[in-house]
Scaffold this active site. Structure first.
Site, PDB file in Angstrom:
ATOM      1  N   LYS A  67       0.818  -1.220   0.000  1.00 49.68           N
ATOM      2  CA  LYS A  67       0.000   0.000   0.000  1.00 49.68           C
ATOM      3  C   LYS A  67       0.847   1.263   0.000  1.00 49.68           C
ATOM      4  CE  LYS A  67      -4.469  -1.528   1.506  1.00 49.68           C
ATOM      5  NZ  LYS A  67      -5.572  -1.430   2.444  1.00 49.68           N
ATOM      6  N   LYS A  71      -5.111 -10.114  -7.165  1.00 49.04           N
ATOM      7  CA  LYS A  71      -6.300 -10.132  -6.320  1.00 49.04           C
ATOM      8  C   LYS A  71      -7.360  -9.155  -6.834  1.00 49.04           C
ATOM      9  CE  LYS A  71      -6.177  -7.973  -2.352  1.00 49.04           C
ATOM     10  NZ  LYS A  71      -5.912  -7.487  -1.009  1.00 49.04           N
ATOM     11  N   LYS A  74     -10.400  -3.160  -4.620  1.00 45.25           N
ATOM     12  CA  LYS A  74     -11.072  -1.869  -4.792  1.00 45.25           C
ATOM     13  C   LYS A  74     -10.177  -0.884  -5.516  1.00 45.25           C
ATOM     14  CE  LYS A  74     -13.399  -2.309  -0.323  1.00 45.25           C
ATOM     15  NZ  LYS A  74     -13.347  -1.997   1.102  1.00 45.25           N
TER      16      LYS A  74
HETATM   17  P1  TYM Z   1     -11.083  -5.011   3.563  1.00 44.69           P
HETATM   18  O1  TYM Z   1     -12.054  -3.930   3.829  1.00 44.69           O
HETATM   19  O2  TYM Z   1      -9.959  -4.777   2.611  1.00 44.69           O
HETATM   20  O3  TYM Z   1     -11.842  -6.291   3.060  1.00 44.69           O
HETATM   21  C1  TYM Z   1     -12.971  -6.801   3.753  1.00 44.69           C
HETATM   22  C2  TYM Z   1     -12.949  -8.316   3.718  1.00 44.69           C
HETATM   23  O4  TYM Z   1     -12.943  -8.759   2.356  1.00 44.69           O
HETATM   24  C3  TYM Z   1     -11.889  -9.700   2.160  1.00 44.69           C
HETATM   25  N1  TYM Z   1     -11.400  -9.583   0.776  1.00 44.69           N
HETATM   26  C4  TYM Z   1     -11.314 -10.613  -0.072  1.00 44.69           C
HETATM   27  N2  TYM Z   1     -11.631 -11.918   0.069  1.00 44.69           N
HETATM   28  C5  TYM Z   1     -11.434 -12.722  -1.013  1.00 44.69           C
HETATM   29  N3  TYM Z   1     -10.944 -12.265  -2.205  1.00 44.69           N
HETATM   30  C6  TYM Z   1     -10.617 -10.967  -2.380  1.00 44.69           C
HETATM   31  N4  TYM Z   1     -10.159 -10.530  -3.547  1.00 44.69           N
HETATM   32  C7  TYM Z   1     -10.800 -10.076  -1.287  1.00 44.69           C
HETATM   33  N5  TYM Z   1     -10.583  -8.742  -1.108  1.00 44.69           N
HETATM   34  C8  TYM Z   1     -10.950  -8.459   0.158  1.00 44.69           C
HETATM   35  C9  TYM Z   1     -10.831  -9.290   3.163  1.00 44.69           C
HETATM   36  O5  TYM Z   1      -9.954 -10.362   3.433  1.00 44.69           O
HETATM   37  C10 TYM Z   1     -11.682  -8.907   4.351  1.00 44.69           C
HETATM   38  O6  TYM Z   1     -12.034 -10.063   5.100  1.00 44.69           O
HETATM   39  N6  TYM Z   1      -8.053  -5.097   7.480  1.00 44.69           N
HETATM   40  C11 TYM Z   1      -9.368  -5.481   7.047  1.00 44.69           C
HETATM   41  C12 TYM Z   1     -10.468  -4.881   7.868  1.00 44.69           C
HETATM   42  C13 TYM Z   1     -10.360  -5.127   9.339  1.00 44.69           C
HETATM   43  C14 TYM Z   1     -10.578  -6.342  10.031  1.00 44.69           C
HETATM   44  C15 TYM Z   1     -10.382  -6.057  11.398  1.00 44.69           C
HETATM   45  C16 TYM Z   1     -10.903  -7.624   9.602  1.00 44.69           C
HETATM   46  C17 TYM Z   1     -10.050  -4.190  10.277  1.00 44.69           C
HETATM   47  N7  TYM Z   1     -10.073  -4.754  11.502  1.00 44.69           N
HETATM   48  C18 TYM Z   1     -10.496  -7.044  12.374  1.00 44.69           C
HETATM   49  C19 TYM Z   1     -11.006  -8.611  10.591  1.00 44.69           C
HETATM   50  C20 TYM Z   1     -10.818  -8.326  11.941  1.00 44.69           C
HETATM   51  C21 TYM Z   1      -9.524  -4.995   5.619  1.00 44.69           C
HETATM   52  O7  TYM Z   1      -8.891  -4.107   5.171  1.00 44.69           O
HETATM   53  O8  TYM Z   1     -10.499  -5.591   4.935  1.00 44.69           O
END
Ligand code: TYM
Length: 346
Positions: A115, A207, A210
């Site tokens: 990032k 992957k 967004k």
């Molecule tokens: P974020 O907002 O990027 O994504 C949300 C969830 O979607 C999953 N994800 C995917 N799964 C499969 N294939 C993909 N291409 C894909 N892109 C995204 C992510 O793995 C996630 O589960 N850091 C986290 C948010 C967070 C969090 C937490 C999660 C903050 N605190 C505590 C669990 C526990 C994030 O950026 O997710």
């Protein structure tokens, strides 16, 4: 290890369009977990501001992610649905964890490197510290299970390291204050199913994300039927028909991705999909995938639209969730402060 009450926590960032990866890797699985566990589902707005967000747009996106949770089937009467910034214990515990986590641990985080990119010196301190806040999110509730996509695996390992170091560093106080051997559980990541890592529709080695500049790389939860159809039809494939066995998907990342998406949308395995479509040309398989994706995602998109038209209702759901979340987190953080040795206000 003492027994901890089973509790699910997960979070989704309110940044940009939610896509099929977020849905299949996380949100769809959040819905299923409600049958088995007490769950907290959080819109992580504190994480969102680790990169610049336009304030009005951030407010809109917080409501949109909440709407997606509800439209997908999360029941706010059963699960706790809230946004992170309304529960001050997340930030408070993150500070204490900042003093537990080691620089060397954070330096290994691959997501920060991706990032921050080449302009590392200009990245926010928050972006670097992001995984510590994530550990605080989970451990403020002493959550035992965390459903996420595969890209979050390293962050969850860090969460376990922080919990373990806290338990070790403060073992004496933890025992003296009646918490037994460990105050924090060893959190179990729940990463799995055929869509733990949904890939870009334009490049099966990247992957779905967004931040990909091409909107054709992803299916957004807000895409209409025509948009979904166009994106699936344009999705990159190879020239061979589909194999009959999963071994035949090796070294065919685009085929593997589309089969995985089909399987996850239909709640079956890749094997099941290939039993039905082995030998099929992509044109036929893509037609079936469009029908399936429109049937599954169309109602969610429509319900999201209906929900975001009533922000008052969404805000009420979030306020109720925040009060319930805080009722769990506040005593935990009070105990952490006692363990660390802060003098309480009396
Ligand atoms: P974020 O907002 O990027 O994504 C949300 C969830 O979607 C999953 N994800 C995917 N799964 C499969 N294939 C993909 N291409 C894909 N892109 C995204 C992510 O793995 C996630 O589960 N850091 C986290 C948010 C967070 C969090 C937490 C999660 C903050 N605190 C505590 C669990 C526990 C994030 O950026 O997710």
């Amino acid at each position: 290890m003492p027994a901890f009450k089973e509790l699910v926590f997960s979070g989704v960032q309110p940044t940009g369009n939610l896509h099929l990866g977020n849905y299949l890797g996380a949100i769809k699985r959040f819905v299923t977990m409600q049958a088995q566990y007490d769950c907290l589902y959080c819109v992580v707005d504190l994480h969102a501001i680790t990169v610049w967000q336009d304030p009005a747009e951030l407010t809109r996106q917080i409501r949109e992610v909440t709407a997606a949770f509800l439209a997908a089937g999360i029941d706010p009467a059963r699960s706790v649905v809230f946004n992170q910034s309304q529960v001050p214990q997340h930030a408070e515990l993150a500070w204490i964890f900042n003093c537990v986590a080691r620089l060397g641990w954070l330096n290994r985080m691959t997501q920060f490197k991706e990032k921050a990119g080449k302009d590392r010196e200009n990245a926010s301190v928050g972006l670097y510290d992001y995984p510590v806040l994530m550990a605080a999110d989970i451990l403020a509730y002493r959550a035992t299970h965390v459903p996420v996509g595969e890209d979050q695996k390293q962050h969850l390992e860090l969460t376990r390291d922080i919990a373990q170091k806290f338990n070790n560093d403060f073992a004496g106080a933890i025992a003296e204050q009646g918490h037994g051997e460990a105050f924090f559980p060893t959190t179990e990541p729940l990463i799995g199913g055929p869509a733990a890592r949904v890939m870009s529709l334009r490049d099966g080695t990247k992957k779905m994300s967004k931040s990909d500049p091409s909107d054709y790389s992803r299916i957004n939860l807000t895409d209409d039927a025509d948009g979904i159809a166009q994106k699936v039809r344009k999705a990159k494939t190879d020239a061979e028909p589909l194999p009959s066995e999963t071994a035949g998907l090796e070294k065919r990342p685009e085929a593997d991705n589309l089969v995985g998406i089909f399987a996850a949308l239909n709640d079956v395995s890749r094997e099941d999909v290939l039993r039905d479509y082995g030998g099929a040309q992509f044109s036929a398989f893509k037609g079936a995938l469009v029908d399936l994706a429109v049937a599954k995602l169309g109602p969610i998109g429509a319900e999201m639209q209906r929900l975001v038209a009533d922000p008052g209702h969404i805000d009420a759901v979030l306020a109720n969730g925040a009060a319930r979340a805080e009722a769990i987190a506040a005593p935990n953080i009070a105990a952490v402060k006692d363990i660390v040795g802060f003098a309480r206000r009396r």
